[in-house]
Design a protein around this motif. Structure first.
Motif, PDB file in Angstrom:
ATOM      1  N   SER A  13      30.556 -20.671 -54.740  1.00 35.30           N
ATOM      2  CA  SER A  13      30.505 -21.032 -53.723  1.00 35.30           C
ATOM      3  C   SER A  13      28.708 -20.235 -52.886  1.00 35.30           C
ATOM      4  O   SER A  13      28.237 -19.024 -53.496  1.00 35.30           O
ATOM      5  CB  SER A  13      31.221 -20.271 -52.620  1.00 35.30           C
ATOM      6  OG  SER A  13      30.332 -19.047 -51.548  1.00 35.30           O
ATOM      7  N   ASN A  15      26.984 -18.983 -50.860  1.00 39.07           N
ATOM      8  CA  ASN A  15      27.237 -18.338 -50.054  1.00 39.07           C
ATOM      9  C   ASN A  15      27.278 -16.699 -50.966  1.00 39.07           C
ATOM     10  O   ASN A  15      26.802 -15.888 -50.942  1.00 39.07           O
ATOM     11  CB  ASN A  15      28.458 -17.967 -49.175  1.00 39.07           C
ATOM     12  CG  ASN A  15      27.577 -18.237 -47.484  1.00 39.07           C
ATOM     13  OD1 ASN A  15      26.652 -19.213 -47.512  1.00 39.07           O
ATOM     14  ND2 ASN A  15      28.362 -17.777 -46.679  1.00 39.07           N
ATOM     15  N   GLY A  41      34.665 -22.793 -52.151  1.00 38.25           N
ATOM     16  CA  GLY A  41      33.683 -22.491 -51.108  1.00 38.25           C
ATOM     17  C   GLY A  41      34.780 -22.157 -50.043  1.00 38.25           C
ATOM     18  O   GLY A  41      36.171 -21.905 -50.144  1.00 38.25           O
ATOM     19  N   ARG A  42      33.754 -21.276 -49.899  1.00 34.49           N
ATOM     20  CA  ARG A  42      34.450 -20.503 -48.218  1.00 34.49           C
ATOM     21  C   ARG A  42      34.706 -20.584 -46.933  1.00 34.49           C
ATOM     22  O   ARG A  42      32.987 -21.107 -46.812  1.00 34.49           O
ATOM     23  CB  ARG A  42      34.453 -18.744 -48.202  1.00 34.49           C
ATOM     24  CG  ARG A  42      34.932 -18.186 -49.520  1.00 34.49           C
ATOM     25  CD  ARG A  42      34.367 -17.136 -49.950  1.00 34.49           C
ATOM     26  NE  ARG A  42      33.405 -16.373 -49.789  1.00 34.49           N
ATOM     27  CZ  ARG A  42      32.354 -16.113 -48.972  1.00 34.49           C
ATOM     28  NH1 ARG A  42      32.699 -15.659 -47.574  1.00 34.49           N
ATOM     29  NH2 ARG A  42      31.416 -15.929 -49.395  1.00 34.49           N
ATOM     30  N   ARG A  44      35.290 -19.751 -42.307  1.00 40.42           N
ATOM     31  CA  ARG A  44      35.570 -18.459 -41.931  1.00 40.42           C
ATOM     32  C   ARG A  44      37.164 -18.175 -41.713  1.00 40.42           C
ATOM     33  O   ARG A  44      38.160 -18.745 -41.552  1.00 40.42           O
ATOM     34  CB  ARG A  44      35.654 -18.719 -40.115  1.00 40.42           C
ATOM     35  CG  ARG A  44      33.362 -18.959 -39.818  1.00 40.42           C
ATOM     36  CD  ARG A  44      33.278 -19.671 -38.905  1.00 40.42           C
ATOM     37  NE  ARG A  44      33.396 -18.772 -37.715  1.00 40.42           N
ATOM     38  CZ  ARG A  44      34.017 -18.621 -36.272  1.00 40.42           C
ATOM     39  NH1 ARG A  44      34.398 -20.077 -36.094  1.00 40.42           N
ATOM     40  NH2 ARG A  44      34.055 -17.747 -35.765  1.00 40.42           N
ATOM     41  N   TRP A  49      37.291 -24.031 -48.227  1.00 41.82           N
ATOM     42  CA  TRP A  49      36.601 -24.925 -47.621  1.00 41.82           C
ATOM     43  C   TRP A  49      36.502 -25.663 -48.723  1.00 41.82           C
ATOM     44  O   TRP A  49      35.654 -25.828 -49.470  1.00 41.82           O
ATOM     45  CB  TRP A  49      34.841 -24.443 -46.830  1.00 41.82           C
ATOM     46  CG  TRP A  49      34.233 -25.716 -47.100  1.00 41.82           C
ATOM     47  CD1 TRP A  49      33.241 -26.448 -47.573  1.00 41.82           C
ATOM     48  CD2 TRP A  49      34.174 -26.546 -45.325  1.00 41.82           C
ATOM     49  NE1 TRP A  49      32.718 -27.118 -46.126  1.00 41.82           N
ATOM     50  CE2 TRP A  49      33.263 -27.257 -44.848  1.00 41.82           C
ATOM     51  CE3 TRP A  49      34.625 -26.160 -44.294  1.00 41.82           C
ATOM     52  CZ2 TRP A  49      33.374 -27.905 -44.285  1.00 41.82           C
ATOM     53  CZ3 TRP A  49      35.249 -26.541 -42.813  1.00 41.82           C
ATOM     54  CH2 TRP A  49      32.998 -27.412 -42.892  1.00 41.82           C
ATOM     55  N   ASP A 101      31.477 -25.163 -35.061  1.00 46.78           N
ATOM     56  CA  ASP A 101      31.205 -26.061 -35.405  1.00 46.78           C
ATOM     57  C   ASP A 101      30.824 -27.153 -35.021  1.00 46.78           C
ATOM     58  O   ASP A 101      30.675 -27.449 -33.468  1.00 46.78           O
ATOM     59  CB  ASP A 101      33.269 -26.150 -34.873  1.00 46.78           C
ATOM     60  CG  ASP A 101      34.109 -25.441 -35.550  1.00 46.78           C
ATOM     61  OD1 ASP A 101      33.650 -24.369 -37.128  1.00 46.78           O
ATOM     62  OD2 ASP A 101      35.644 -25.216 -35.208  1.00 46.78           O
ATOM     63  N   LYS A 108      36.232 -32.321 -37.297  1.00 46.88           N
ATOM     64  CA  LYS A 108      35.214 -31.478 -37.359  1.00 46.88           C
ATOM     65  C   LYS A 108      34.313 -32.057 -39.025  1.00 46.88           C
ATOM     66  O   LYS A 108      35.482 -33.042 -39.892  1.00 46.88           O
ATOM     67  CB  LYS A 108      36.211 -30.200 -38.181  1.00 46.88           C
ATOM     68  CG  LYS A 108      34.673 -28.909 -38.215  1.00 46.88           C
ATOM     69  CD  LYS A 108      35.181 -27.616 -38.092  1.00 46.88           C
ATOM     70  CE  LYS A 108      34.827 -26.832 -39.249  1.00 46.88           C
ATOM     71  NZ  LYS A 108      35.105 -25.279 -39.056  1.00 46.88           N
ATOM     72  N   ILE A 112      29.825 -23.815 -40.405  1.00 49.33           N
ATOM     73  CA  ILE A 112      29.176 -22.587 -40.021  1.00 49.33           C
ATOM     74  C   ILE A 112      29.382 -21.099 -40.820  1.00 49.33           C
ATOM     75  O   ILE A 112      30.289 -20.812 -40.129  1.00 49.33           O
ATOM     76  CB  ILE A 112      28.401 -22.339 -39.902  1.00 49.33           C
ATOM     77  CG1 ILE A 112      27.153 -24.411 -39.007  1.00 49.33           C
ATOM     78  CG2 ILE A 112      26.831 -21.604 -39.586  1.00 49.33           C
ATOM     79  CD1 ILE A 112      26.676 -24.345 -37.823  1.00 49.33           C
ATOM     80  N   GLY A 128      25.978 -20.360 -44.068  1.00 51.87           N
ATOM     81  CA  GLY A 128      26.272 -21.166 -45.379  1.00 51.87           C
ATOM     82  C   GLY A 128      26.435 -22.463 -44.674  1.00 51.87           C
ATOM     83  O   GLY A 128      27.002 -21.955 -43.349  1.00 51.87           O
ATOM     84  N   ILE A 129      26.499 -23.526 -45.047  1.00 57.03           N
ATOM     85  CA  ILE A 129      27.099 -24.528 -43.670  1.00 57.03           C
ATOM     86  C   ILE A 129      27.479 -25.835 -45.174  1.00 57.03           C
ATOM     87  O   ILE A 129      26.774 -26.043 -46.577  1.00 57.03           O
ATOM     88  CB  ILE A 129      25.901 -25.060 -43.012  1.00 57.03           C
ATOM     89  CG1 ILE A 129      26.320 -26.944 -42.132  1.00 57.03           C
ATOM     90  CG2 ILE A 129      24.590 -25.291 -43.552  1.00 57.03           C
ATOM     91  CD1 ILE A 129      25.641 -27.641 -41.210  1.00 57.03           C
TER      92      ILE A 129
END
Ligand code: BTN
Length: 243
Positions: A13, A15, A41-42, A44, A49, A101, A108, A112, A128-129
């Motif tokens: 990730s 982030n 990938g993470r 919220r 993700w 979002d 979506k 972020i 992170g985006i």
């Protein structure tokens, strides 16, 4: 701000990597970490993700921020505005779903995840985006909530790097203004792009419970006011409006 860009083919990730390595970043510069794919990938609320190779933007913008600032929580909203402005340059009509979002046609397209990590006297901000650029419909349909990509909405392929370049230019510009003048300079820009209007019935998740209510307004500090079903007017600093 000058940007140092570090790109990976594969990473867990962006982030995570930024958080682990922030102590080595230059405090006077922005460090941008990107990857072709993420294996973990993470999103919220501990969500995953979806991050397949070579289709999308996975980026973490990292910079040192003054710990005393009271408006650090607005930074993801600034990134959401920068993303919307970038997509508008490409002729899309994005909307913002509070807090950060970015939607295309109610689905979506970008999310972020903002995190901080302290090191000695410095507070590192990691924004992170993920932007779905060329993700095909079949993959978007596997995501457990409505999702779009630039490709799914325009039926044409986009150059991921060119979209990233536009986004980093826009964010760099917006960040300078935010650091100087704060969120008030962006309030109007945020409001005109909101997906919800006063009186809209919404379902809201505030980290603890799902509540029903009516959208009231975005306040000057970026918080959200809702009229809850029991007629209580309540202001939220975090949470999310559900689809
Ligand atoms: C959300 O839930 O809306 C936030 C999604 C954030 C995804 C991005 S992709 C780059 C960075 N690295 C991560 O693991 N997550 C963020």
């Amino acid at each position: 701000m000058e940007i140092i860009h570090k790109h990976f083919n594969t990473i867990d990730s962006t982030n995570n990597w930024a958080k682990k390595n922030a102590h080595e970043f230059d405090v006077k510069k922005m460090t941008l970490i990107t990857a072709d794919m993420q294996s973990a990938g993470r999103g919220r609320f501990n969500r995953t993700w979806v991050s397949p190779p070579h289709q999308n933007i996975y980026a973490s913008f990292c910079f040192a921020i003054d710990k005393q600032r009271k408006d650090i929580g607005n930074l993801p909203q600034i990134m959401a505005i920068s993303t919307a402005l970038t997509l508008e340059k490409l002729e899309f009509k994005p909307k913002l779903k509070w807090p950060n979002d970015v939607l295309l046609d109610g689905k979506k397209v970008a999310g972020i995840l903002s995190e901080t990590t302290p090191f000695e006297d410095i507070l590192w901000m990691i924004i992170g985006i993920g932007v779905n650029v060329n993700m095909p419909k079949e993959l978007l349909q596997q995501i457990d909530r409505p999702a779009a990509s630039l490709f799914s909405e325009s039926h044409k392929e986009w150059d991921v790097d060119s979209v990233l370049t536009l986004l980093q230019e826009q964010f760099n510009k917006d960040l300078s203004l935010f650091l100087k003048d704060g969120f008030p300079s962006f309030l109007e820009s945020y409001k005109v792009r909101m997906a919800h209007q006063k009186g809209d019935k919404i379902r809201f998740h505030d980290n603890m419970a799902i509540r029903e209510g009516f959208f009231q307004e975005i306040n000057d500090d970026g918080t959200l006011s809702l009229l809850l079903a029991d007629s209580e007017l309540k202001t939220f600093v975090s949470g999310e409006i559900l689809f």
